[in-house]
Design an enzyme around this catalytic site. Structure first.
Site, PDB file in Angstrom:
ATOM      1  N   LYS A 193       0.836  -1.212   0.000  1.00 32.40           N
ATOM      2  CA  LYS A 193       0.000   0.000   0.000  1.00 32.40           C
ATOM      3  C   LYS A 193       0.865   1.254   0.000  1.00 32.40           C
ATOM      4  CE  LYS A 193      -2.097   2.667   2.983  1.00 32.40           C
ATOM      5  NZ  LYS A 193      -2.693   3.136   4.205  1.00 32.40           N
TER       6      LYS A 193
ATOM      7  N   ASP B 277      -6.875   1.360   1.249  1.00 29.98           N
ATOM      8  CA  ASP B 277      -6.830   1.498   2.707  1.00 29.98           C
ATOM      9  C   ASP B 277      -8.150   1.013   3.284  1.00 29.98           C
ATOM     10  OD1 ASP B 277      -8.686   3.484   2.180  1.00 29.98           O
ATOM     11  OD2 ASP B 277      -7.690   5.013   3.394  1.00 29.98           O
TER      12      ASP B 277
END
Length: 218
Positions: free
Chosen positions: A121, A139
């Protein structure tokens, strides 16, 4: 409404609500963005934005960062949580950037993922926001909303990212992932969620999620 219609509705609605999209983490270049994103793990952007100026005043590049000890970095970033691991990662990746990349942040997800404390991420956020390379960082907000909107099965963030990349055109990924994050914070939070204020979920949402919301109101 077909899945293609849903995708178009999401893109159009978010573009209307967020014609200009602020980047949540304060930074001035790829290196400071990388450090800010790394620090944001299991913390809030607000908290990170309070602490990064203190760190960057002393060291806003890898050459100055390695002059600090891991302990000195940890002391500065302690309020964001997980500071021992993050401080070690910041110090370690700064050394690698100098030794391997002449102090520059690499522009590929694969190269970034090889750095200490940098996960998928974080790498995706950096290539997207620092280098404008299409990526779709997922997220908790995006994971929650993609499930609420019945665009993924919610199994895990890896699957959610695959579904997002499959459904949404590549040329909107960089803007869209930020728009979904802001929308999730403002209109479709995990707690205190009000379906009446959440036009996207109210229009295309998963039936079981909507039914559960009405059931909990009784």
């Amino acid at each position: 409404m077909t899945k293609a219609d849903k995708v178009t509705f999401v893109i159009d609605t978010l573009k209307r609500i967020y014609p200009q999209i602020p980047i949540p983490l304060d930074h001035k270049d790829p290196y400071t963005l990388l450090i800010a994103v790394l620090m944001s793990a299991q913390s809030t952007d607000v908290k990170v934005n309070q602490i990064t100026p203190l760190l960057f005043e002393i060291a806003d590049n890898p050459f100055d960062m390695i002059k600090l000890s891991v302990e000195e970095i940890r002391e500065i970033i302690k309020p964001v949580g997980l500071s021992p691991m993050k401080a070690k990662g910041i110090h370690g990746l700064s050394h690698i950037l100098i030794d391997k990349y002449n102090g520059r942040v690499p522009e590929s997800i694969e190269a970034l993922e090889e750095l200490p404390a940098v996960g998928h991420k974080t790498a995706s956020v950096v290539v997207s926001q620092a280098f404008n390379i299409p990526a779709f960082p997922v997220d908790t907000h995006i994971h929650r909303l993609m499930y609420r909107w019945n665009l993924t099965n919610g199994k895990n963030v890896v699957q959610t990212e695959k579904d997002a990349k499959r459904l949404f055109p590549k040329d909107v990924w960089n803007e869209l992932h930020l728009q979904i994050i802001w929308y999730g914070r403002q209109y479709s939070p995990a707690r205190g969620w009000d379906l009446n204020k959440d036009i996207i979920t109210a229009t295309i949402g998963r039936k079981s999620v909507i039914d559960e919301w009405y059931k909990n109101r009784k």
